[in-house]
Scaffold this motif. Sequence first.
Motif, mmCIF file in Angstrom:
data_model
loop_
_atom_site.group_PDB
_atom_site.id
_atom_site.type_symbol
_atom_site.label_atom_id
_atom_site.label_comp_id
_atom_site.label_asym_id
_atom_site.label_seq_id
_atom_site.Cartn_x
_atom_site.Cartn_y
_atom_site.Cartn_z
ATOM 1 N N GLY A 118 0.795 -1.214 0.000
ATOM 2 C CA GLY A 118 0.000 0.000 0.000
ATOM 3 C C GLY A 118 0.829 1.266 0.000
ATOM 4 N N SER A 119 2.125 1.151 0.243
ATOM 5 C CA SER A 119 3.004 2.320 0.205
ATOM 6 C C SER A 119 3.289 2.717 -1.230
ATOM 7 C CB SER A 119 4.332 1.999 0.902
ATOM 8 O OG SER A 119 4.138 1.638 2.246
ATOM 9 N N ARG A 120 3.824 3.914 -1.392
ATOM 10 C CA ARG A 120 4.259 4.405 -2.695
ATOM 11 C C ARG A 120 5.771 4.261 -2.812
ATOM 12 N NH1 ARG A 120 0.622 7.304 -5.660
ATOM 13 N NH2 ARG A 120 -1.363 7.718 -4.636
ATOM 14 N N LEU A 121 6.216 3.981 -4.032
ATOM 15 C CA LEU A 121 7.647 3.888 -4.313
ATOM 16 C C LEU A 121 7.916 4.503 -5.672
ATOM 17 C CD1 LEU A 121 10.534 2.804 -3.739
ATOM 18 C CD2 LEU A 121 9.843 0.708 -4.932
ATOM 19 N N LEU A 122 8.974 5.330 -5.738
ATOM 20 C CA LEU A 122 9.450 5.895 -6.986
ATOM 21 C C LEU A 122 10.806 5.286 -7.302
ATOM 22 C CD1 LEU A 122 9.591 7.981 -9.322
ATOM 23 C CD2 LEU A 122 10.470 9.628 -7.646
ATOM 24 N N VAL A 123 10.954 4.741 -8.513
ATOM 25 C CA VAL A 123 12.233 4.218 -8.985
ATOM 26 C C VAL A 123 12.670 5.079 -10.158
ATOM 27 C CG1 VAL A 123 13.452 2.242 -9.965
ATOM 28 C CG2 VAL A 123 11.677 1.875 -8.241
ATOM 29 N N THR A 124 13.889 5.603 -10.096
ATOM 30 C CA THR A 124 14.415 6.419 -11.185
ATOM 31 C C THR A 124 15.695 5.779 -11.714
ATOM 32 O OG1 THR A 124 15.687 7.820 -9.658
ATOM 33 C CG2 THR A 124 13.452 8.532 -10.214
ATOM 34 N N THR A 125 15.912 5.897 -13.021
ATOM 35 C CA THR A 125 17.093 5.325 -13.642
ATOM 36 C C THR A 125 17.340 5.979 -14.989
ATOM 37 O OG1 THR A 125 18.083 3.299 -14.540
ATOM 38 C CG2 THR A 125 15.678 3.442 -14.570
ATOM 39 N N GLU A 126 18.591 6.110 -15.349
ATOM 40 C CA GLU A 126 18.960 6.565 -16.684
ATOM 41 C C GLU A 126 19.134 5.378 -17.634
ATOM 42 O OE1 GLU A 126 19.476 9.841 -17.993
ATOM 43 O OE2 GLU A 126 18.290 10.252 -16.214
ATOM 44 N N GLY A 127 18.901 4.197 -17.147
ATOM 45 C CA GLY A 127 18.954 2.991 -17.969
ATOM 46 C C GLY A 127 17.618 2.294 -17.958
ATOM 47 N N GLY A 128 17.647 0.973 -17.887
ATOM 48 C CA GLY A 128 16.418 0.194 -17.855
ATOM 49 C C GLY A 128 16.290 -0.537 -16.538
ATOM 50 N N VAL A 129 15.097 -1.071 -16.275
ATOM 51 C CA VAL A 129 14.877 -1.747 -15.006
ATOM 52 C C VAL A 129 13.782 -2.799 -15.168
ATOM 53 C CG1 VAL A 129 13.194 0.003 -14.219
ATOM 54 C CG2 VAL A 129 14.424 -1.395 -12.542
ATOM 55 N N ARG A 130 13.977 -3.929 -14.499
ATOM 56 C CA ARG A 130 12.948 -4.960 -14.388
ATOM 57 C C ARG A 130 12.552 -5.038 -12.922
ATOM 58 N NH1 ARG A 130 12.744 -10.937 -13.735
ATOM 59 N NH2 ARG A 130 10.711 -11.558 -14.575
ATOM 60 N N ASP A 168 27.582 0.917 -15.624
ATOM 61 C CA ASP A 168 26.820 -0.229 -16.119
ATOM 62 C C ASP A 168 25.318 -0.064 -15.897
ATOM 63 O OD1 ASP A 168 29.083 -1.455 -17.025
ATOM 64 O OD2 ASP A 168 29.266 -2.854 -15.343
ATOM 65 N N ASN A 169 24.931 0.772 -14.944
ATOM 66 C CA ASN A 169 23.501 1.038 -14.740
ATOM 67 C C ASN A 169 22.897 1.835 -15.889
ATOM 68 O OD1 ASN A 169 23.278 -0.249 -12.311
ATOM 69 N ND2 ASN A 169 22.905 1.584 -11.092
ATOM 70 N N CYS A 170 23.731 2.571 -16.630
ATOM 71 C CA CYS A 170 23.200 3.531 -17.595
ATOM 72 C C CYS A 170 22.518 2.854 -18.780
ATOM 73 C CB CYS A 170 24.318 4.448 -18.077
ATOM 74 S SG CYS A 170 25.104 5.401 -16.759
ATOM 75 N N GLY A 171 22.951 1.672 -19.169
ATOM 76 C CA GLY A 171 22.327 1.041 -20.321
ATOM 77 C C GLY A 171 21.781 -0.337 -20.055
ATOM 78 N N GLY A 172 21.883 -0.806 -18.817
ATOM 79 C CA GLY A 172 21.468 -2.172 -18.520
ATOM 80 C C GLY A 172 20.009 -2.268 -18.098
ATOM 81 N N THR A 205 5.782 4.024 -9.190
ATOM 82 C CA THR A 205 6.117 4.949 -10.260
ATOM 83 C C THR A 205 7.553 4.673 -10.699
ATOM 84 O OG1 THR A 205 4.640 6.673 -9.400
ATOM 85 C CG2 THR A 205 6.371 7.376 -10.919
ATOM 86 N N VAL A 206 7.756 4.558 -12.012
ATOM 87 C CA VAL A 206 9.097 4.355 -12.556
ATOM 88 C C VAL A 206 9.353 5.404 -13.620
ATOM 89 C CG1 VAL A 206 10.693 2.770 -13.687
ATOM 90 C CG2 VAL A 206 8.937 1.869 -12.148
ATOM 91 N N ARG A 207 10.493 6.068 -13.517
ATOM 92 C CA ARG A 207 10.935 7.029 -14.530
ATOM 93 C C ARG A 207 12.290 6.563 -15.052
ATOM 94 N NH1 ARG A 207 9.687 12.110 -10.597
ATOM 95 N NH2 ARG A 207 7.409 11.924 -10.558
ATOM 96 N N ALA A 208 12.325 6.176 -16.313
ATOM 97 C CA ALA A 208 13.553 5.669 -16.924
ATOM 98 C C ALA A 208 13.871 6.489 -18.163
ATOM 99 C CB ALA A 208 13.410 4.191 -17.277
ATOM 100 N N ARG A 209 15.018 6.149 -18.779
ATOM 101 C CA ARG A 209 15.427 6.878 -19.974
ATOM 102 C C ARG A 209 16.414 6.012 -20.743
ATOM 103 N NH1 ARG A 209 15.125 12.153 -21.608
ATOM 104 N NH2 ARG A 209 16.757 12.907 -23.016
ATOM 105 N N ASN A 210 16.207 5.974 -22.068
ATOM 106 C CA ASN A 210 17.132 5.280 -22.964
ATOM 107 C C ASN A 210 17.220 3.788 -22.700
ATOM 108 O OD1 ASN A 210 17.811 7.723 -24.269
ATOM 109 N ND2 ASN A 210 19.315 8.176 -22.674
ATOM 110 N N ALA A 211 16.144 3.191 -22.237
ATOM 111 C CA ALA A 211 16.061 1.747 -22.028
ATOM 112 C C ALA A 211 14.636 1.419 -21.609
ATOM 113 C CB ALA A 211 17.069 1.262 -20.994
ATOM 114 N N GLY A 212 14.357 0.133 -21.460
ATOM 115 C CA GLY A 212 12.999 -0.303 -21.203
ATOM 116 C C GLY A 212 12.669 -0.399 -19.724
ATOM 117 N N ILE A 213 11.367 -0.527 -19.475
ATOM 118 C CA ILE A 213 10.824 -0.815 -18.149
ATOM 119 C C ILE A 213 10.013 -2.093 -18.266
ATOM 120 C CG2 ILE A 213 9.267 -0.073 -16.315
ATOM 121 C CD1 ILE A 213 9.752 2.816 -17.252
ATOM 122 N N GLU A 214 10.264 -3.043 -17.368
ATOM 123 C CA GLU A 214 9.464 -4.263 -17.313
ATOM 124 C C GLU A 214 8.981 -4.457 -15.885
ATOM 125 O OE1 GLU A 214 9.785 -9.067 -18.258
ATOM 126 O OE2 GLU A 214 11.382 -7.695 -18.898
#
Length: 247
Positions: free
Chosen positions: A37-49, A90-94, A107-116
Amino acid sequence: MLLTLPACDRDGGDGPWPGAAGGARGDLFERASLADGSRLLVTTEGGVRIVGTDDESVRVDEATPARWDLDAATPTLDLLCDQGDKRTEDNCGGMRLVHVPAGITLTVRARNAGIEVDGVHGELTLSTVNGDVTVHDSGTEGASQHLVTRNGSVRASGLAADGVSAETVNGDVDLLCTTAPAALDGVTRNGSVRVTLPAGAPPYKTDASTVNGRTVVDVPAPTAGSADHPRRLTLRTVNGDTEVHRG
């Protein structure tokens, strides 16, 4: 207890990570507690699963440098990226793996890669540029789901929602819903929009349009004079098909 450590220099040395929270590895974030029930924000300049789990921990593997900020308006996990720092580059494009409690609002904010996202059963707000947004077996019947990219596709299977907003510019929007949302918007410009609703989905007021493609609407429309507030589908593209079916 989470320990906030001082910022490191940028020489790629062995000092602590900038703003890292201590865990089992001392100067690297590894794990934190967050209730369903809590909120979480994940930010990345790459991708994240991101994978939902049955416990109350947010955790990353030992190869993922990350900053944890529990004092922000929303608890925030930042997957550190600095092309000038060999420890974080390695975080930037992985596609980094993060485990989270299954019942959070994410909430997820990414850039230059995918979110799964897989198995997260709360409200989702996922956005990236130059990558796909992919969702498996996630969402919840009473929530709004926002799935946005710019150069990539939006694909969801097993999506539960009361409202869905899925948008891209160059890519497909392909949604398989396990619930019948009250409103669904699927928009692209160069790509197709395909929506599959549950087999027993009720009638929908459907607005589906394309310029260079075909339109197929395989769900019933509300009957004239119906007292019920109609459920709504809006599917739009320029170069591609628009389709909606009951599965």
